[in-house]
Enzyme design. Structure first.
Site, PDB file in Angstrom:
ATOM      1  N   ASP A 504       9.454  -1.670  -2.443  1.00  0.00           N
ATOM      2  CA  ASP A 504      10.710  -1.002  -2.773  1.00  0.00           C
ATOM      3  C   ASP A 504      10.892  -0.842  -4.279  1.00  0.00           C
ATOM      4  OD1 ASP A 504      13.450  -0.110  -1.869  1.00  0.00           O
ATOM      5  OD2 ASP A 504      14.028  -1.778  -3.158  1.00  0.00           O
ATOM      6  N   GLU A 557       7.262   3.021  -2.896  1.00  0.00           N
ATOM      7  CA  GLU A 557       8.407   3.916  -2.996  1.00  0.00           C
ATOM      8  C   GLU A 557       8.579   4.189  -4.490  1.00  0.00           C
ATOM      9  OE1 GLU A 557      13.204   4.312  -2.517  1.00  0.00           O
ATOM     10  OE2 GLU A 557      12.239   2.455  -3.099  1.00  0.00           O
TER      11      GLU A 557
END
EC number: 2.4.1.18
Length: 835
Positions: A504, A557
């Site tokens: 993330d 990401e």
């Protein structure tokens, strides 16, 4: 939003009552001087401390200094009144008779004043050097620190010797022994006796190799060295507690086993590593604990274990001693994974899930009975779980982690989570997990200023504070912190058999000026904006995971155009950096552009045609995943179907056409739960997907079931058509037929597999039927057959299809020597394969 700190939810008062009841008989026969010759009965392993003190300590979840001092004063007064007891000479016991109880000769000197003060204040670095049994001139000196105890007796074979009460909870005695014998302690409290091994009679339970690797910041299985580990050590069963706290003046362990009073459980410092260690005999699985840390300024803080493998259910915050007993049944899956093709060359369609809300109220084991069957029926190759690591605030969805090594206890134990992963694997479904190494919350019982100073966070406040989320950023330049995170990535893959990590917020890690204005950041040594420490960390993490765990994939990401996210770490790019080493990267550009295009009324789409084609300009710069994730269907963004223009029929038609366009586009696919059946409301973690839309009693159920049937068929055709996934990262696997038909809102392209077999995908995003629409076609394919049409009646469409074989004619079109004519349904995508 930063989670709020909460106290431990343990109830020592109830535990004390339970323990007291179980040792009632032993308490009545406690060892006293008047019954010195009587053989004592067996006593309980765990005894409560003095009730009033234990109760108050439990309520505060910390050590009550006032009560300690008061008790110590009483003890000292009693000692002064008694006076010094001299050694008593006892004749050798007759064989078979109970052993005599000696009163040990007082040790001279007693515990030195400086050591006594440091032990009382919790600031001693080497309690084992003072406490325990030590050879001295004249025999073996025994020193014990047990606040609130009335008497302490050493039992060594046939010798039983009561130690002298030195006051303040200290007991000592000198026995005329040649060497330190195996011994136990009988610790008498007001109403019970504790029979236990002496925690200060053990050598360190952490090996030299572990310490060396810890010092180097290269312990790839860090969880085996730090945290709470049940074990047998020097013949005794117990738990080894270890924690990294280099700035601490002292560390003690407190928990349910000592009624949250760590006074008698001081840990020792293992040199320059900053590691503190204590083996506590008799402590096993299920016990709650925390570390009581004395900060550099002398204040104290009670902290959860950063390496805890199990935690209490939030909002409670204690760590729990844990050992796994799960027996895996996914050996075949792991073998196939290790021998299979890399993710970018394999079918890879992902169903993203927030476990607590997929079916609210289900545990890990209950999910294991439903989730694998549902996902397998839909045909997805993988599930991606939003972060499962422990987090205090449910509204963060798991993206503000406090327990990096513990699956959230909201749904069960770590073994329960393993059971779910095992069930998914046995159903043929891979498991990806969102992993959050970018930041952590500021809760004062977790990682923030863990030992009183910046430790896991960067020492520079400008680098430590995350400007968007109110959290703290890790100090990737510190080898121990980097080790903590690299080992954590390995941990989930090795211990829980996770098949991949979606990392993330990578962009926030890579740039020093991320969400910062001029003056709020300092350039790197080269004057640039790149966070060189974060680059090194990501490269090390990826290289380590891929080396240790065959067949896994890491996914970034990363929302910028950073060069080489999925390039090998040893291949230098034009910017002077090696690749970051990820296997795949989320294509955020494709997601934003394509959703923007789809949100326009068809009459306006011709002005935005390039938003659907621009992705092919950079499609092969990285190995991409096309994500329609939770981020796109929350916080006022609406659900996927609600982004589409038009009436209800047109919205669903647009959605179906878009999904088929997405599945045919180069790159892997990811779809968030609820979007597979055209949920109308945006997602909320409070209630999850609107499953009632699929209730046969609901009037519009067929509309939603039709979209779900399409998703199932997309996955089935996709998995059986290598042209749609085998050459996702190879430019030769894609050819435009027509990419500039903006007036028609038509897109047509070919996908090829490794053998050159094609699939033709045609999308008509206008609301009109286009009969006999001519498209250029390869002249080496004699006929085409429609294999999927999103306008099919079973999906809720108008059923305008091409049921017959379509043969090319020699009419040149779109720069090709042959062409075909198709009937293009409105707002639909059609796939054709060679007949």
């Amino acid at each position: 939003m930063t989670p709020r700190p909460t106290p431990s939810g343990s109830d020592p008062k109830k535990s004390a009552a339970k323990a007291a009841k179980s040792v009632k008989k032993a308490a009545e026969k406690a060892v006293t001087k008047k019954a010195a010759a009587r053989k004592p009965d067996p006593v309980a392993e765990k005894a409560p401390v003095k009730k009033a003190v234990a109760k108050k300590a439990a309520e505060k979840n910390t050590v009550s200094k006032a009560v300690t001092k008061k008790t110590a004063a009483k003890t000292a007064a009693k000692t002064a009144k008694k006076g010094t007891v001299k050694a008593k000479k006892v004749a050798a016991p007759v064989p078979g008779s109970p052993p005599e109880v000696l009163v040990a000769t007082p040790v001279s000197p007693e515990v030195p004043a400086a050591d006594r003060d440091r032990l009382l204040s919790g600031t001693h670095h080497d309690p084992h050097g003072v406490l325990g049994a030590h050879p001295v001139p004249g025999g073996v000196a025994f020193r014990v620190f047990r606040p609130y105890a009335r008497a302490v007796t050493v039992v060594a074979g046939d010798v039983r010797a009561e130690l002298h009460d030195d006051g303040d909870g200290f007991f000592s005695g000198l026995l005329a022994l040649r060497e330190v014998p195996p011994y136990r302690l009988l610790v008498a409290y007001e109403d019970t006796v504790q029979d236990t091994e002496d925690a200060y009679g053990f050598l360190p339970a952490l090996g030299d190799l572990d310490l060396h690797l810890l010092g180097e910041g290269r312990h790839e299985q860090l969880w085996t060295a730090l945290g709470a580990r049940p074990m047998t050590h020097q013949g005794a069963t117990g738990t080894r507690f270890t924690v990294w706290a280099p700035n601490a003046r002292g560390v003690r362990v407190a928990g349910t086993f000592n009624f949250w009073d760590g006074s008698a459980f001081a840990m020792r410092s293992l040199g320059s590593t900053g590691i503190w260690e204590l083996f506590v005999p008799g402590v096993g699985e299920g016990e709650l604990y925390k570390f009581e840390i004395t900060r550099p300024d002398g204040s104290k803080t009670l902290r959860a274990d950063p390496l805890a493998r199990r935690t209490e259910v939030p909002p409670h915050t204690s760590s729990i001693v844990h050992a796994s007993h799960h027996e895996w049944g996914d050996g075949e899956w792991l073998a196939r994974r290790a021998e299979g093709a890399p993710a970018h060359e394999a079918p890879f369609s992902v169903y993203e899930i927030h476990l607590p809300s997929w079916r609210p109220g289900l545990t890990y084991r209950q999910l294991a009975e439903q989730l694998p069957a549902y996902v397998k029926d839909l045909g997805f190759t993988h599930v991606e779980l939003m972060p499962v690591a422990e987090h205090p605030f449910g509204g963060s969805w798991g993206y503000q982690v406090t327990g990096f090594y513990a699956p959230t206890a909201r749904l069960g134990t770590p073994d329960d989570f393993k059971y779910l992963v095992d069930a998914l694997h046995q159903a043929g479904i891979g498991v990806l997990m969102d992993w959050v190494p970018a930041h952590f919350p500021r809760d004062d019982w977790a990682l923030a200023e863990f030992d009183g100073r910046t430790l896991y966070e960067h020492e520079d406040p400008l680098r430590a504070a995350h400007p968007d989320w109110g959290t703290l950023e890790f100090d990737y330049g510190r080898r121990e912190v980097r080790n903590f995170l690299v080992a954590n990535a390995v941990y989930w893959c090795e211990e829980f058999h996770i098949d991949g990590l979606r990392v993330d917020a990578v962009a926030s890690m890579l740039y020093l000026d991320y969400s910062r204005e001029p003056g709020q950041w300092v350039p790197n040594v080269h004057g640039g904006r790149e966070n060189l420490d974060a680059v090194d960390f990501l490269q090390e993490m990826n290289a380590t995971v891929y080396r240790r765990v065959p067949g896994v994939v890491t996914i970034a990401e990363e929302s910028t155009a950073w060069d080489g996210v999925t390039r090998a770490t040893h291949h230098m790019g034009p910017g002077g950096f090696g690749g970051l080493g990820f296997g795949l990267k989320w294509n955020m550009g494709w997601m934003h552009d394509s959703l923007d295009y789809m949100s326009h009324e068809p009459v306006h789409r011709k002005y935005h045609h390039g938003e659907m084609t621009f992705s092919m300009v950079y499609a092969y710069s990285e190995n991409y995943v096309l994500p329609i994730s939770h981020d796109e269907v929350v916080h006022g963004k609406g659900s996927l179907v609600s982004k589409m223009p038009g009436d209800w029929w047109q919205q669903r038609a647009n959605l179906r056409a878009y999904l088929a366009f997405m599945w045919a586009h180069p790159g892997k696919q990811l779809l968030f739960m609820g979007q597979e059946f055209a949920q109308g409301a945006e997602w909320s973690e409070a209630h999850g997907p609107d499953w009632w839309l699929l209730d046969p009693e609901y009037g519009a159920e067929a509309d939603h079931r039709g979209v779900r049937d399409l998703v199932r068929d997309l996955n089935v055709v996709y998995r059986h058509t290598p042209a749609l996934w085998q050459r996702d990262t190879d430019p030769s696997g894609f050819q435009w037929i027509v990419g500039d038909a903006s007036e028609d809102n038509v897109f047509a392209f070919l996908r090829y597999d490794a053998e050159g077999s094609p699939l033709l995908a045609v999308t008509n995003l206008s609301p009109v039927v286009r009969p006999a629409y001519r498209l250029g076609a390869p002249d080496d394919v004699p006929a085409w057959l429609e294999t999927l049409n999103t306008d099919g009646a079973r999906y809720g469409g108008g059923d305008i299809t091409n049921p017959d074989v379509v043969k090319p004619d020699p009419t040149p079109w779109h720069g090709r020597p042959a062409s075909i004519q198709l009937t293009l349904p409105p707002l639909a995508t059609v796939w054709l394969r060679p007949a």
